[in-house]
Motif scaffolding. Structure first.
Motif, PDB file in Angstrom:
ATOM      1  N   CYS A 133       0.883  -1.071  -0.019  1.00 37.94           N
ATOM      2  CA  CYS A 133       0.128  -0.086  -0.074  1.00 37.94           C
ATOM      3  C   CYS A 133       0.741   1.204   0.062  1.00 37.94           C
ATOM      4  O   CYS A 133       0.406   2.314  -0.286  1.00 37.94           O
ATOM      5  CB  CYS A 133      -0.832  -0.057   1.280  1.00 37.94           C
ATOM      6  N   SER A 134       2.039   0.915   0.609  1.00 39.57           N
ATOM      7  CA  SER A 134       2.883   2.242   0.564  1.00 39.57           C
ATOM      8  C   SER A 134       3.334   2.758  -0.585  1.00 39.57           C
ATOM      9  O   SER A 134       3.695   4.048  -0.817  1.00 39.57           O
ATOM     10  CB  SER A 134       4.217   2.286   1.582  1.00 39.57           C
ATOM     11  N   VAL A 135       3.153   2.000  -1.643  1.00 40.48           N
ATOM     12  CA  VAL A 135       3.577   2.694  -3.237  1.00 40.48           C
ATOM     13  C   VAL A 135       2.789   3.852  -3.508  1.00 40.48           C
ATOM     14  O   VAL A 135       3.030   4.691  -4.231  1.00 40.48           O
ATOM     15  CB  VAL A 135       3.515   1.456  -4.128  1.00 40.48           C
ATOM     16  N   ILE A 136       1.389   3.656  -3.284  1.00 43.55           N
ATOM     17  CA  ILE A 136       0.360   4.490  -3.364  1.00 43.55           C
ATOM     18  C   ILE A 136       0.553   5.584  -2.715  1.00 43.55           C
ATOM     19  O   ILE A 136       0.572   6.963  -3.038  1.00 43.55           O
ATOM     20  CB  ILE A 136      -0.995   4.054  -3.316  1.00 43.55           C
ATOM     21  N   THR A 137       0.643   5.527  -1.255  1.00 45.37           N
ATOM     22  CA  THR A 137       0.873   6.585  -0.335  1.00 45.37           C
ATOM     23  C   THR A 137       1.975   7.688  -0.165  1.00 45.37           C
ATOM     24  O   THR A 137       1.914   8.912  -0.243  1.00 45.37           O
ATOM     25  CB  THR A 137       0.566   5.983   1.172  1.00 45.37           C
ATOM     26  N   ILE A 138       3.129   6.831  -0.757  1.00 49.15           N
ATOM     27  CA  ILE A 138       4.326   7.594  -0.746  1.00 49.15           C
ATOM     28  C   ILE A 138       4.298   8.527  -2.139  1.00 49.15           C
ATOM     29  O   ILE A 138       4.339   9.818  -1.994  1.00 49.15           O
ATOM     30  CB  ILE A 138       5.423   6.739  -1.267  1.00 49.15           C
ATOM     31  N   PHE A 139       3.488   8.011  -3.179  1.00 47.50           N
ATOM     32  CA  PHE A 139       3.470   8.968  -4.322  1.00 47.50           C
ATOM     33  C   PHE A 139       2.372   9.878  -4.281  1.00 47.50           C
ATOM     34  O   PHE A 139       2.676  10.815  -4.563  1.00 47.50           O
ATOM     35  CB  PHE A 139       2.689   7.894  -5.313  1.00 47.50           C
ATOM     36  N   PHE A 140       1.221   9.907  -3.527  1.00 47.33           N
ATOM     37  CA  PHE A 140       0.540  10.844  -3.090  1.00 47.33           C
ATOM     38  C   PHE A 140       1.232  11.964  -2.204  1.00 47.33           C
ATOM     39  O   PHE A 140       0.796  13.261  -2.131  1.00 47.33           O
ATOM     40  CB  PHE A 140      -1.008  10.259  -2.506  1.00 47.33           C
ATOM     41  N   THR A 141       1.869  11.491  -1.198  1.00 45.26           N
ATOM     42  CA  THR A 141       2.485  12.235  -0.357  1.00 45.26           C
ATOM     43  C   THR A 141       3.465  13.292  -0.992  1.00 45.26           C
ATOM     44  O   THR A 141       3.486  14.564  -1.117  1.00 45.26           O
ATOM     45  CB  THR A 141       3.528  11.630   0.516  1.00 45.26           C
ATOM     46  N   VAL A 142       4.269  12.586  -2.342  1.00 49.63           N
ATOM     47  CA  VAL A 142       5.086  13.626  -2.794  1.00 49.63           C
ATOM     48  C   VAL A 142       4.382  14.595  -3.833  1.00 49.63           C
ATOM     49  O   VAL A 142       4.837  15.486  -3.828  1.00 49.63           O
ATOM     50  CB  VAL A 142       6.154  12.592  -3.804  1.00 49.63           C
ATOM     51  N   PHE A 143       3.373  13.990  -4.251  1.00 48.83           N
ATOM     52  CA  PHE A 143       2.574  14.814  -5.129  1.00 48.83           C
ATOM     53  C   PHE A 143       2.096  15.927  -4.357  1.00 48.83           C
ATOM     54  O   PHE A 143       2.082  17.129  -4.921  1.00 48.83           O
ATOM     55  CB  PHE A 143       1.255  13.876  -5.727  1.00 48.83           C
TER      56      PHE A 143
END
Length: 360
Positions: A340-350
């Motif tokens: 799940c962190s693949v998605i959350t890290i992406f959105f955090t950076v975004f």
């Protein structure tokens, strides 16, 4: 933004693939229970302490430290520990699962994928190294505390629930033995192989810095120079810690176990990859905007993302098993927080890029 997503993917997917390899090898009986058991002990008592020693010895190459970011990291980790303690007590009645949930709330995978993620996000790797030298000992000490306060010896866990008393924090206490007790927790901290690895690293760093101060900058004895052969051996053990730990965890993973611990998985995963980064990064943004003493440059935010937003540490599952906690739940959390962190890290950076706080 595609590059950011690919960076997140490349940082996390290797973890999932190695766990999957271990799972498949166990399903096809290439690995057996004996290998998994011995592998767990070998990683926990030998490889991981070596990894922590080398990480601390290499990252603290001088005492030129930005204490503001270090103090902030330690304080937020402890604050998340406190909030996680309340969450763990409310999330489950099973004492062997409470410590696992608590550990998942605050303990990230900063040591293994965090530093790589910082580099790929264009962060200051020197700051990340210094933060890791302080955060990793804090992670491991708090992990021992988390896994000690709820668990007990086998005979105590088999006692009838009615014969146990509860204190105000929800920690079960045996009326005769006084629960785990502060002394028992401190003993667990002292005896823990990961803590020994951390302390040994700090001792060698202290010796090196003392020599540097006495000799005016020159260090006549360095562990990685005069004892290069030993340093290389320890480094080799460090290099196999992560892949072997992941393969062993995969050998223990069971999809069927999800049904019996769905609530715990959801709560702990949400804490690790959503709430923890929201607190760790969100408070930094507020302090940066509304105070004069805490300034966070774009080069520091990748360190905060890696420290608070990465999956739960791989060693958390092995430590849970070695300390009589629910190892299956801990293994599930390594897998699901990684995916799940693949998605959350992406959105955090975004989000950080959208507000001009981060440049990748």
């Amino acid at each position: 933004m595609l590059d950011v997503f690919v960076t997140s993917l490349n940082a996390v997917v290797p973890i999932v693939l190695l766990i999957l390899l271990g799972y498949l090898l166990r399903r096809f009986n290439f690995l057996n229970d004996g290998f998994v058991s011995i592998g767990n002990k070998f990683v926990f008592k030998v490889c991981l302490p070596c990894m922590l020693f080398v990480n601390i010895y290499d990252s603290m190459d001088s005492f030129n430290i930005d204490w503001t970011i270090v103090i902030y990291a330690v304080v937020i980790i402890c604050a998340i520990f406190g909030l996680g303690l309340l969450t763990a007590v409310l999330a489950t009645k099973d004492n062997r699962r409470k410590g696992v949930i608590l550990q998942c709330t605050f303990r990230s995978n900063f040591a293994i994928i965090g530093l790589v993620l910082v580099e790929r996000l264009g962060g200051d790797t020197a700051i990340a190294g210094i933060v890791s030298a302080f955060s990793i000992p804090v992670f491991n000490i708090l992990a021992v505390v988390a896994l000690s306060i709820f668990s007990g010896p086998e005979e105590e866990r088999r006692l009838d629930e009615d014969s146990l008393a509860s204190n105000a924090a929800g920690v079960r206490i045996h009326p005769e033995h006084g629960g785990r007790g502060v002394g028992k927790i401190l003993l667990n901290i002292i005896k823990n192989p990961l803590i020994i690895g951390v302390v040994t690293g700090l001792v060698f760093v202290g010796i090196r810095e003392l020599e540097r101060a006495v000799c005016g900058g020159d260090v006549p004895f360095r562990f990685d120079d005069q004892l290069r052969f030993l340093y290389e051996a320890v480094t080799d053990l460090k290099s196999i810690a992560s892949p072997l730990a992941l393969v062993v965890l995969g050998g223990q993973f069971k999809f069927s176990a999800v049904k019996g611990m769905t609530k715990e998985i959801i709560v702990a995963t949400a804490w690790r990859i959503v709430l923890a980064p929201a607190i760790g990064i969100g408070v930094a943004v507020l302090l940066n905007n509304y105070t004069d003493w805490f300034n966070v440059s774009p080069a520091v935010y990748p360190t905060l993302i890696a420290l608070f937003g990465t999956p739960v540490a791989v060693s958390s599952a092995i430590m849970a098993g070695q300390m009589n906690n629910d190892e299956q739940l801990a293994t599930q959390l390594v897998v699901w927080t990684s995916i799940c962190s693949v998605i959350t890290i992406f959105f955090t950076v975004f989000l950080l890029m959208s507000f001009g706080l981060l440049t990748v």
